[in-house]
Design a protein around this motif. Structure first.
Motif, PDB file in Angstrom:
ATOM      1  N   ASN A  75       0.846  -1.198   0.000  1.00  0.00           N
ATOM      2  CA  ASN A  75       0.000   0.000   0.000  1.00  0.00           C
ATOM      3  C   ASN A  75       0.886   1.254   0.000  1.00  0.00           C
ATOM      4  O   ASN A  75       2.116   1.155  -0.008  1.00  0.00           O
ATOM      5  CB  ASN A  75      -0.980  -0.026   1.177  1.00  0.00           C
ATOM      6  CG  ASN A  75      -0.272  -0.044   2.515  1.00  0.00           C
ATOM      7  OD1 ASN A  75       0.930  -0.278   2.585  1.00  0.00           O
ATOM      8  ND2 ASN A  75      -1.013   0.195   3.577  1.00  0.00           N
ATOM      9  N   TRP A  76       0.279   2.401   0.003  1.00  0.00           N
ATOM     10  CA  TRP A  76       1.008   3.652  -0.230  1.00  0.00           C
ATOM     11  C   TRP A  76       2.142   3.910   0.757  1.00  0.00           C
ATOM     12  O   TRP A  76       3.171   4.477   0.397  1.00  0.00           O
ATOM     13  CB  TRP A  76       0.041   4.840  -0.223  1.00  0.00           C
ATOM     14  CG  TRP A  76      -0.450   5.173   1.155  1.00  0.00           C
ATOM     15  CD1 TRP A  76      -1.459   4.544   1.827  1.00  0.00           C
ATOM     16  CD2 TRP A  76       0.061   6.178   2.026  1.00  0.00           C
ATOM     17  NE1 TRP A  76      -1.603   5.093   3.062  1.00  0.00           N
ATOM     18  CE2 TRP A  76      -0.698   6.109   3.224  1.00  0.00           C
ATOM     19  CE3 TRP A  76       1.062   7.137   1.925  1.00  0.00           C
ATOM     20  CZ2 TRP A  76      -0.460   6.956   4.308  1.00  0.00           C
ATOM     21  CZ3 TRP A  76       1.295   7.980   2.998  1.00  0.00           C
ATOM     22  CH2 TRP A  76       0.543   7.891   4.176  1.00  0.00           C
ATOM     23  N   ASP A  77       1.954   3.493   2.037  1.00  0.00           N
ATOM     24  CA  ASP A  77       3.023   3.755   3.029  1.00  0.00           C
ATOM     25  C   ASP A  77       3.846   2.506   3.334  1.00  0.00           C
ATOM     26  O   ASP A  77       4.647   2.496   4.260  1.00  0.00           O
ATOM     27  CB  ASP A  77       2.437   4.357   4.306  1.00  0.00           C
ATOM     28  CG  ASP A  77       1.505   3.376   5.029  1.00  0.00           C
ATOM     29  OD1 ASP A  77       1.267   2.275   4.496  1.00  0.00           O
ATOM     30  OD2 ASP A  77       1.015   3.726   6.112  1.00  0.00           O
ATOM     31  N   LEU A  79      -2.386   2.458  -5.143  1.00  0.00           N
ATOM     32  CA  LEU A  79      -2.691   3.805  -4.642  1.00  0.00           C
ATOM     33  C   LEU A  79      -4.183   4.104  -4.749  1.00  0.00           C
ATOM     34  O   LEU A  79      -4.787   3.907  -5.796  1.00  0.00           O
ATOM     35  CB  LEU A  79      -1.915   4.850  -5.456  1.00  0.00           C
ATOM     36  CG  LEU A  79      -0.387   4.773  -5.372  1.00  0.00           C
ATOM     37  CD1 LEU A  79       0.236   5.775  -6.336  1.00  0.00           C
ATOM     38  CD2 LEU A  79       0.077   5.038  -3.951  1.00  0.00           C
ATOM     39  N   GLN A 118      -3.673   9.307  -2.768  1.00  0.00           N
ATOM     40  CA  GLN A 118      -2.403   8.746  -2.315  1.00  0.00           C
ATOM     41  C   GLN A 118      -1.360   8.847  -3.412  1.00  0.00           C
ATOM     42  O   GLN A 118      -1.677   8.707  -4.582  1.00  0.00           O
ATOM     43  CB  GLN A 118      -2.590   7.274  -1.913  1.00  0.00           C
ATOM     44  CG  GLN A 118      -3.574   7.097  -0.770  1.00  0.00           C
ATOM     45  CD  GLN A 118      -3.824   5.638  -0.430  1.00  0.00           C
ATOM     46  OE1 GLN A 118      -3.532   4.741  -1.212  1.00  0.00           O
ATOM     47  NE2 GLN A 118      -4.375   5.400   0.753  1.00  0.00           N
TER      48      GLN A 118
END
Lengths: 95, 95
Positions: free
Chosen positions: A19-21, A79, A83
């Protein structure tokens, strides 16, 4: 809708999707970009996914054609709306 | 003007194309420089693209012959009118 494929039916291939992070990273089998996007929504609970990018450099994977050129095991980032991708290799560095 | 290739029909190959400030980077399949320029206009919404350069060092890719020598996955930068290439900011950047 029809899918135009001149080659034989694609086989499902393994991808690693974060995921994005990068707090989540899961192995997902997908035979097409559309297939992957569907599985991302159920696996990463990311509703309304807007983009899949290469984790490596943020290249957006928009077409089935380009998706099919990715190697098995490619690390992708999913994303959602709003994001954005950021490099993992330069922590703290901001443009 | 038309370009005739005596070799077999070229296959579409994957490239990674960014815009002038590297805020966008997309995977694009192209079988020729002309094909790539057309897809850049529709994909990166860059109308009137004037040049494609190597992201690495700003080398302008002007001819089909040179384009055909680029490896799959080469990172290119699309430049519109008035836009210029600048080196990526990260010091010590290496692939």
């Amino acid at each position: 809708t029809q899918q135009l494929l001149s080659s034989p039916a694609p086989r499902a291939r393994p991808f690693r999707v974060c995921n994005w992070d990068r707090s989540l990273r899961k192995g997902i089998m997908a035979e097409s970009l559309a297939d992957l996007l569907g599985k991302i929504q159920s696996t990463l609970l990311l509703v309304g996914t807007v983009a899949v990018v290469l984790d490596e450099d943020g290249t957006t994977v928009e077409t089935e054609e380009f998706f099919q050129t990715l190697e098995d095991g490619t690390v992708l980032m999913a994303l959602g709306k709003g994001q954005t991708w950021a490099s993992a290799k330069t922590p703290g560095y901001q443009l």
